[in-house]
Design a protein around this motif. Structure first.
Motif, PDB file in Angstrom:
ATOM      1  N   UNK A 181       0.824  -1.211   0.000  1.00 17.82           N
ATOM      2  CA  UNK A 181       0.000   0.000   0.000  1.00 17.82           C
ATOM      3  C   UNK A 181       0.861   1.265   0.000  1.00 17.82           C
ATOM      4  N   UNK A 182       1.971   1.223   0.718  1.00 16.49           N
ATOM      5  CA  UNK A 182       2.894   2.359   0.700  1.00 16.49           C
ATOM      6  C   UNK A 182       3.430   2.595  -0.707  1.00 16.49           C
ATOM      7  N   UNK A 183       3.785   1.510  -1.382  1.00 12.92           N
ATOM      8  CA  UNK A 183       4.281   1.624  -2.753  1.00 12.92           C
ATOM      9  C   UNK A 183       3.202   2.155  -3.692  1.00 12.92           C
ATOM     10  N   UNK A 184       1.961   1.707  -3.486  1.00 10.69           N
ATOM     11  CA  UNK A 184       0.837   2.206  -4.284  1.00 10.69           C
ATOM     12  C   UNK A 184       0.668   3.718  -4.098  1.00 10.69           C
ATOM     13  N   UNK A 185       0.742   4.153  -2.862  1.00 10.78           N
ATOM     14  CA  UNK A 185       0.577   5.577  -2.565  1.00 10.78           C
ATOM     15  C   UNK A 185       1.666   6.404  -3.234  1.00 10.78           C
ATOM     16  N   UNK A 186       2.924   5.952  -3.120  1.00 12.51           N
ATOM     17  CA  UNK A 186       4.035   6.691  -3.712  1.00 12.51           C
ATOM     18  C   UNK A 186       3.948   6.700  -5.235  1.00 12.51           C
ATOM     19  N   UNK A 187       3.533   5.576  -5.813  1.00  9.98           N
ATOM     20  CA  UNK A 187       3.369   5.517  -7.264  1.00  9.98           C
ATOM     21  C   UNK A 187       2.312   6.504  -7.734  1.00  9.98           C
ATOM     22  N   UNK A 188       1.202   6.573  -6.986  1.00 12.13           N
ATOM     23  CA  UNK A 188       0.126   7.496  -7.337  1.00 12.13           C
ATOM     24  C   UNK A 188       0.582   8.938  -7.164  1.00 12.13           C
ATOM     25  N   UNK A 189       1.357   9.204  -6.114  1.00 11.07           N
ATOM     26  CA  UNK A 189       1.862  10.561  -5.902  1.00 11.07           C
ATOM     27  C   UNK A 189       2.786  10.980  -7.052  1.00 11.07           C
ATOM     28  N   UNK A 190       3.611  10.062  -7.536  1.00  2.15           N
ATOM     29  CA  UNK A 190       4.510  10.370  -8.653  1.00  2.15           C
ATOM     30  C   UNK A 190       3.716  10.797  -9.881  1.00  2.15           C
ATOM     31  N   UNK A 191       2.538  10.211 -10.058  1.00  7.62           N
ATOM     32  CA  UNK A 191       1.705  10.546 -11.215  1.00  7.62           C
ATOM     33  C   UNK A 191       0.995  11.886 -11.045  1.00  7.62           C
ATOM     34  N   UNK A 192       0.447  12.132  -9.837  1.00  5.08           N
ATOM     35  CA  UNK A 192      -0.472  13.250  -9.644  1.00  5.08           C
ATOM     36  C   UNK A 192       0.100  14.413  -8.840  1.00  5.08           C
TER      37      UNK A 192
END
Length: 264
Positions: A181-192
């Motif tokens: 979930x931490x990785x998901x959050x960081x990946x989404x932050x990189x996009x948005x």
């Protein structure tokens, strides 16, 4: 969104927070100062009972400081508002009887911030941004934990909030799921590149998730330090720099305990 980078999006100035229990008046935080800038992943870290979740409630507008003030874009926060959206623990706040699209659309219908057609367009766009367009008509029970988080963030982002508030969202998860979930959050932050104020009691999570970390003392919460994590993330979790940051934070958190032992 293009404000001067030196001007904070969120400013917390000398904030003391108190709440009543049946027997006591509890001081949760004492004269806390910090500021969050556009695009920050700002983490509030501290032991249980230090007032970090209470601070998040105050930023959300659910309680008022007894001392100091909290401002967003220069305006005093006096009540909840769509400029601050909460993403809750485990993301089970999604309504199980509504599809992904309906869940994302729902807050816009309630707030009536946008007309019907624009709200639908925003919901579609938000779902696409979090890479869930193909799951538009799927119900929450058919989604993974990471996908639920993406829906929750899409729902919040569709309202164009200034900041997302996340209160220990991964605390109840097992270690492997938490890491995912931490990785998901960081990946989404990189996009948005959204702005997030994230509360945790985990040193490792604070370093991984945060670009800046506010370290609070035990109850009542006072500012011990504000740290810039630089480029520390999963890619260097085993490197000396990560260990050194972890030790520094540990020493800040437990400074009182070491002092007591030294004088015992």
């Amino acid at each position: 969104m293009n404000a001067d980078s030196n001007t904070p999006l969120l400013a917390v100035n000398g904030v003391t927070l108190q709440y009543k229990t049946p027997r006591h008046l509890v001081t949760a935080t004492y004269r806390v100062d910090f500021s969050v800038h556009q695009g920050d992943r700002y983490v509030i870290l501290g032991p249980s009972g230090c007032g970090k979740s209470t601070l998040l409630k105050a930023v959300g507008g659910f309680m008022r400081p007894v001392e100091g003030d909290i401002r967003i874009r220069g305006r005093d926060i006096v009540a909840p508002g769509p400029d601050r959206m909460m993403v809750f623990q485990e993301f089970e706040q999604l309504m199980p009887w509504k599809t992904v699209f309906q869940n994302v659309l729902f807050p816009m219908k309630v707030t009536r911030k946008f007309g019907r057609a624009e709200a639908k367009e925003r919901a579609e766009a938000a779902i696409a941004k979090v890479n869930l367009a193909q799951f538009r008509d799927v119900y929450p029970h058919m989604l993974s934990g990471g996908m639920k988080m993406r829906v929750a963030i899409a729902r919040a982002m569709a309202l164009e909030p200034d900041i997302l508030l996340m209160d220990e969202p991964f605390a109840a998860l097992d270690a492997l799921t938490r890491r995912t979930m931490q990785q998901e959050l960081l990946s989404l932050w990189e996009q948005l590149r959204f702005t997030v104020l994230f509360v945790t009691h985990s040193i490792e999570e604070a370093i991984i998730v945060g670009s800046r970390i506010l370290v609070l003392s035990p109850h009542p919460g006072r500012v011990r330090a504000e740290l810039d994590t630089g480029s520390l993330d999963y890619g260097n979790i085993d490197r000396p720099e990560f260990g050194a940051m972890s030790k520094r934070i540990h020493d800040l958190l437990f400074a009182n305990e070491r002092a007591k032992e030294a004088t015992a």
